[in-house]
Design an enzyme around this catalytic site. Structure first.
Site, PDB file in Angstrom:
ATOM      1  N   SER A 217      15.404  -5.135  -9.341  1.00  0.00           N
ATOM      2  CA  SER A 217      15.892  -4.590 -10.419  1.00  0.00           C
ATOM      3  C   SER A 217      16.856  -3.641 -10.648  1.00  0.00           C
ATOM      4  CB  SER A 217      14.699  -4.315 -11.572  1.00  0.00           C
ATOM      5  OG  SER A 217      13.655  -3.464 -10.727  1.00  0.00           O
TER       6      SER A 217
ATOM      7  N   LYS B 240      17.517   1.752  10.321  1.00  0.00           N
ATOM      8  CA  LYS B 240      16.750   1.814   9.134  1.00  0.00           C
ATOM      9  C   LYS B 240      15.592   0.796   8.857  1.00  0.00           C
ATOM     10  CE  LYS B 240      17.264  -1.354   6.371  1.00  0.00           C
ATOM     11  NZ  LYS B 240      16.334  -2.264   5.789  1.00  0.00           N
TER      12      LYS B 240
ATOM     13  N   ASN C 284       8.276  -1.996  -4.538  1.00  0.00           N
ATOM     14  CA  ASN C 284       8.382  -3.299  -4.272  1.00  0.00           C
ATOM     15  C   ASN C 284       8.322  -4.233  -5.553  1.00  0.00           C
ATOM     16  OD1 ASN C 284       8.432  -3.896  -1.328  1.00  0.00           O
ATOM     17  ND2 ASN C 284       7.106  -2.325  -1.355  1.00  0.00           N
TER      18      ASN C 284
ATOM     19  N   GLU D  29       7.667   3.090   2.710  1.00  0.00           N
ATOM     20  CA  GLU D  29       7.768   3.111   1.124  1.00  0.00           C
ATOM     21  C   GLU D  29       6.425   3.636   0.608  1.00  0.00           C
ATOM     22  OE1 GLU D  29      10.539  -0.782   0.896  1.00  0.00           O
ATOM     23  OE2 GLU D  29       8.406  -0.991   0.729  1.00  0.00           O
TER      24      GLU D  29
ATOM     25  N   THR E 227      18.493   0.714   2.855  1.00  0.00           N
ATOM     26  CA  THR E 227      18.031  -0.053   1.664  1.00  0.00           C
ATOM     27  C   THR E 227      17.161   0.820   0.694  1.00  0.00           C
ATOM     28  OG1 THR E 227      16.285  -1.249   3.058  1.00  0.00           O
ATOM     29  CG2 THR E 227      18.518  -2.418   2.487  1.00  0.00           C
TER      30      THR E 227
ATOM     31  N   THR F 229      11.487  -5.566  13.553  1.00  0.00           N
ATOM     32  CA  THR F 229      11.083  -4.927  12.428  1.00  0.00           C
ATOM     33  C   THR F 229      11.854  -3.895  11.736  1.00  0.00           C
ATOM     34  OG1 THR F 229       9.872  -3.181  13.364  1.00  0.00           O
ATOM     35  CG2 THR F 229       8.472  -5.058  13.484  1.00  0.00           C
TER      36      THR F 229
END
Length: 412
Positions: free
Chosen positions: A412, A183, A407, A284, A157, A194
């Protein structure tokens, strides 16, 4: 598009074929056009499976399906989609899972109960199986033993690189292979598991024994990492054992404590640790990979709680992002953890640098030395809480502005 992680490998691990495993992936348009987002893996008859699943009280429909069918312990197919988590989707989610399982069972020529399913992506949006179940027959026809890299890409993702690992071992003198993909880059915190991870082996191990090996190894791998303290609705680890090594003389083992499994257990532990660290190294927006070790605790469980409090603290993580050796924030995190700690014996190290000792700044501490250490890409924090002999370790990353940007823009 997020920046590629600074820890992305220069070369991805090359996973060898495993007898009894074939897979294929494609772009099914589940959320984004042109992105690989659907994986089908097919297994030989007599393949066994074990799994560990999220403890989230809002688990996805796919997790609930796996929870029910893991009791059965046999597997012929695995279907994974990315882009949509099929979580918090009510009865529509359950129907989507059943339709997916039925379609996969048709192409695998097996029972619906032999199909395992996982979904990852946006929560709360219905998953329309008609977008992809028609592709399963095509994937079954094109499935090959060497589709691991594409499979790892299909389950991504916000990941910036696919996560793959392989190990070898011996069972009763017979060579055994283990391959794994995973992933995860956000919504990562311990509560099993997790993230998503799928592990494949040609070993011949009965379902109960397979679970007895897998479940404890989760604690010091996938349950020992955190990126942002948030546990997903979709966390799933599945281990598939095809049993095809019996063709080379490998015994079929029914007891998880069988000493012939010692080398297998060690190889599986190493593979799971490797995959879990790859997840943290793709956190991230990260710039630092951080190891937090707590010693001197009353119990290992208490050490885990304290290490988690440090690793999850936004103040600690932002200080690391700013390369600031602000050890007072670590003292704060120890204090809020709720486990026993002796303030006047507390000791802290950044790498080999003694920062605090006996509840105050270390006599020889020089902040410029610690600041120079914090500029490195990998940081080790060790805290002794002075009340016992137990210890535990967590792995985490820093918290940056990029994490917020990723995040804030996720849907979007």
């Amino acid at each position: 598009m997020a920046k590629i992680s600074p820890f992305a490998p220069e070369r991805l691990a090359e996973l060898p074929p495993i007898d009894g495993v074939r897979m294929a992936s494609c772009a099914a348009g589940i959320r984004y056009a042109g992105r690989t987002d659907l994986l089908l893996a097919l297994f030989e008859p007599a393949t066994t499976v074990a799994g560990v699943l999220t403890q989230s009280k809002t688990a996805s429909a796919a997790v609930e399906w796996c929870r029910e069918h893991l009791r059965h312990g046999m597997a012929r197919a695995l279907v994974v989609n990315s882009g949509n988590a099929n979580a918090f989707t009510g009865m529509r989610g359950s129907v989507a899972v059943k339709e997916t399982a039925h379609a996969a069972a048709d192409v695998a020529d097996c029972l619906d109960a032999d199909v395992y399913i996982a979904s990852t992506g946006v929560i709360g949006e219905p998953l329309e199986p008609s977008k992809f179940v028609a592709r399963l027959a095509e994937l079954a026809r094109s499935a090959t033993p060497d589709g691991y890299e594409a499979a790892a890409q299909a389950i991504m993702t916000t990941d910036t690189f696919p996560k793959l690992a392989t190990r070898t071992c011996k069972i009763d003198g017979v060579d055994i292979t283990l391959n794994g993909i995973a992933k995860g880059a956000g919504m990562i915190a311990p509560d099993m598991a997790t993230m998503l991870s799928f592990i494949f082996t040609d070993a011949a191990i009965e379902p109960g024994a397979l679970h007895a090996i897998l479940a404890p190894l989760v604690e010091d791998s996938f349950n020992a990492i955190t990126i942002d303290s948030d546990t997903s609705t979709s966390d799933t680890v599945l281990l598939f054992a095809t049993g095809t090594a019996t063709k080379r003389g490998c015994p079929r083992i029914a007891n998880g404590d069988d000493p012939r499994l010692d080398d297998f257990r060690a190889a599986l532990a190493a593979l799971m640790r490797d995959l879990s660290h790859q997840i943290v190294k793709d956190g991230e927006g990260l710039t630092k990979f951080v190891k937090v070790t707590v010693t001197g605790a009353e119990t290992k469980a208490a050490a885990r709680v304290i290490a988690k409090a440090i690793a999850n603290s936004p103040l600690v993580k932002t200080a690391i992002a700013g390369e600031d050796p602000n050890w007072g924030r670590i003292v704060m995190a120890v204090g809020k953890a709720g486990e026993a700690a002796d303030r006047d014996k507390l000791a802290i190290r950044f790498g080999d640098i003694e920062v605090a000792k006996d509840g105050e700044a270390a006599p020889d501490y020089v902040e410029s030395d610690a600041a120079a250490y914090m500029r490195g890409p990998e940081i080790e924090i060790t805290v002794d809480v002075g009340v016992g002999a137990a210890q535990d370790t967590m792995w985490t990353c820093d918290l940056t502005k990029e994490y917020i940007a990723i995040n804030a823009d996720y849907r979007s």
